[in-house]
Design an enzyme around this catalytic site. Structure first.
Site, mmCIF file in Angstrom:
data_model
loop_
_atom_site.group_PDB
_atom_site.id
_atom_site.type_symbol
_atom_site.label_atom_id
_atom_site.label_comp_id
_atom_site.label_asym_id
_atom_site.label_seq_id
_atom_site.Cartn_x
_atom_site.Cartn_y
_atom_site.Cartn_z
ATOM 1 N N HIS A 17 -38.243 37.622 44.564
ATOM 2 C CA HIS A 17 -39.067 36.622 43.869
ATOM 3 C C HIS A 17 -38.507 36.356 42.465
ATOM 4 O O HIS A 17 -38.467 35.209 42.015
ATOM 5 C CB HIS A 17 -40.508 37.130 43.703
ATOM 6 C CG HIS A 17 -41.304 37.272 44.963
ATOM 7 N ND1 HIS A 17 -41.938 38.442 45.315
ATOM 8 C CD2 HIS A 17 -41.609 36.391 45.952
ATOM 9 C CE1 HIS A 17 -42.604 38.272 46.447
ATOM 10 N NE2 HIS A 17 -42.416 37.035 46.866
ATOM 11 N N ARG A 90 -34.883 32.980 53.056
ATOM 12 C CA ARG A 90 -34.035 34.149 53.318
ATOM 13 C C ARG A 90 -33.203 33.983 54.573
ATOM 14 O O ARG A 90 -32.076 34.433 54.644
ATOM 15 C CB ARG A 90 -34.909 35.412 53.486
ATOM 16 C CG ARG A 90 -35.426 35.981 52.204
ATOM 17 C CD ARG A 90 -36.518 36.962 52.449
ATOM 18 N NE ARG A 90 -37.719 36.268 52.913
ATOM 19 C CZ ARG A 90 -38.938 36.726 52.783
ATOM 20 N NH1 ARG A 90 -39.151 37.916 52.259
ATOM 21 N NH2 ARG A 90 -39.967 36.031 53.206
HETATM 22 P P1 ADP Z 1 -46.221 33.876 51.182
HETATM 23 O O1 ADP Z 1 -47.298 34.755 51.724
HETATM 24 O O2 ADP Z 1 -46.727 32.563 50.644
HETATM 25 O O3 ADP Z 1 -45.003 33.703 52.084
HETATM 26 P P2 ADP Z 1 -44.573 35.634 49.549
HETATM 27 O O4 ADP Z 1 -44.950 36.272 48.248
HETATM 28 O O5 ADP Z 1 -44.277 36.537 50.683
HETATM 29 O O6 ADP Z 1 -45.758 34.635 49.842
HETATM 30 O O7 ADP Z 1 -43.316 34.682 49.331
HETATM 31 C C1 ADP Z 1 -43.370 33.576 48.459
HETATM 32 C C2 ADP Z 1 -42.123 32.750 48.670
HETATM 33 O O8 ADP Z 1 -40.971 33.484 48.247
HETATM 34 C C3 ADP Z 1 -41.842 32.368 50.130
HETATM 35 O O9 ADP Z 1 -41.285 31.059 50.150
HETATM 36 C C4 ADP Z 1 -40.807 33.389 50.572
HETATM 37 O O10 ADP Z 1 -39.982 32.885 51.617
HETATM 38 C C5 ADP Z 1 -40.017 33.557 49.288
HETATM 39 N N1 ADP Z 1 -39.326 34.856 49.204
HETATM 40 C C6 ADP Z 1 -39.880 36.082 49.228
HETATM 41 N N2 ADP Z 1 -38.932 37.026 49.126
HETATM 42 C C7 ADP Z 1 -37.732 36.381 49.043
HETATM 43 C C8 ADP Z 1 -36.354 36.796 48.942
HETATM 44 N N3 ADP Z 1 -36.011 38.080 48.938
HETATM 45 N N4 ADP Z 1 -35.412 35.841 48.887
HETATM 46 C C9 ADP Z 1 -35.743 34.534 48.926
HETATM 47 N N5 ADP Z 1 -37.014 34.074 49.024
HETATM 48 C C10 ADP Z 1 -37.996 34.979 49.088
#
Ligand code: ADP
Length: 157
Positions: A17, A90
């Protein structure tokens, strides 16, 4: 001034993030990190704790704001004056899900554009769910999360 929102669960915020947010702050004038309150889903950490951990992890960033919201993401974006919605990608599984979400949001509000960003290769595999799983099984999460999250989850007494 272009304002972007980065909505998500952030349960907890990870180094993946952080990479996305850093890139966002280099592209847009302001990035609002918005923790979504999922009705009927309590989650791992309370919403206020997630917000505070994000604030502590990003204290060196200037053009950010951290908050929580409920309701439709596009409505929240409109209320903030944001024209851009940032999401991270990802892999192809993320792509399928994110594409559907972006199209749904576009159908609800065509003024708000979704922009996809990626993390550094070394953080690409990280997910909040993996962090929670490793933590519960007493594994090492030190490479996956920023220091304030590590301190809160591992060293807090
Ligand atoms: P949600 O429940 O809305 O998916 P997350 O906190 O899991 O919330 O993720 C928020 C966003 O960040 C999503 O678009 C997710 O794909 C992206 N994300 C999370 N971890 C990574 C990472 N390691 N690399 C790229 N994008 C990420």
């Amino acid at each position: 001034m272009t304002i972007a929102i980065y909505p998500g669960s952030f349960d907890p915020i990870t180094n993946g993030h952080i990479d996305i947010i850093k890139s966002g702050t280099e592209i847009f004038d302001k990035v609002i990190i918005a923790v979504s309150k999922n009705i009927g889903k309590e989650g791992f950490l309370p919403i206020d704790t997630r917000v505070n951990l994000i604030k502590e992890s990003l204290k060196d960033f200037e053009n950010i704001e951290v908050t929580s919201y409920e309701g439709l993401t596009v409505d929240f974006a409109k209320n903030c004056g944001a024209k851009v919605l940032i999401r991270g990608l990802r892999n192809s599984l993320d792509f399928e899900y994110e594409m559907e979400m972006a199209q749904t949001n576009s159908a609800l509000c065509c003024d708000i554009k979704t922009v996809f960003l990626t993390a550094k290769p070394e953080h690409n595999y990280i997910s909040s769910s993996a962090v929670r799983e490793i933590l519960i099984n007493k594994g090492d999460i030190s490479k996956l999360v920023p220091n304030p999250v590590l301190e809160y989850l591992v060293y807090r007494k």
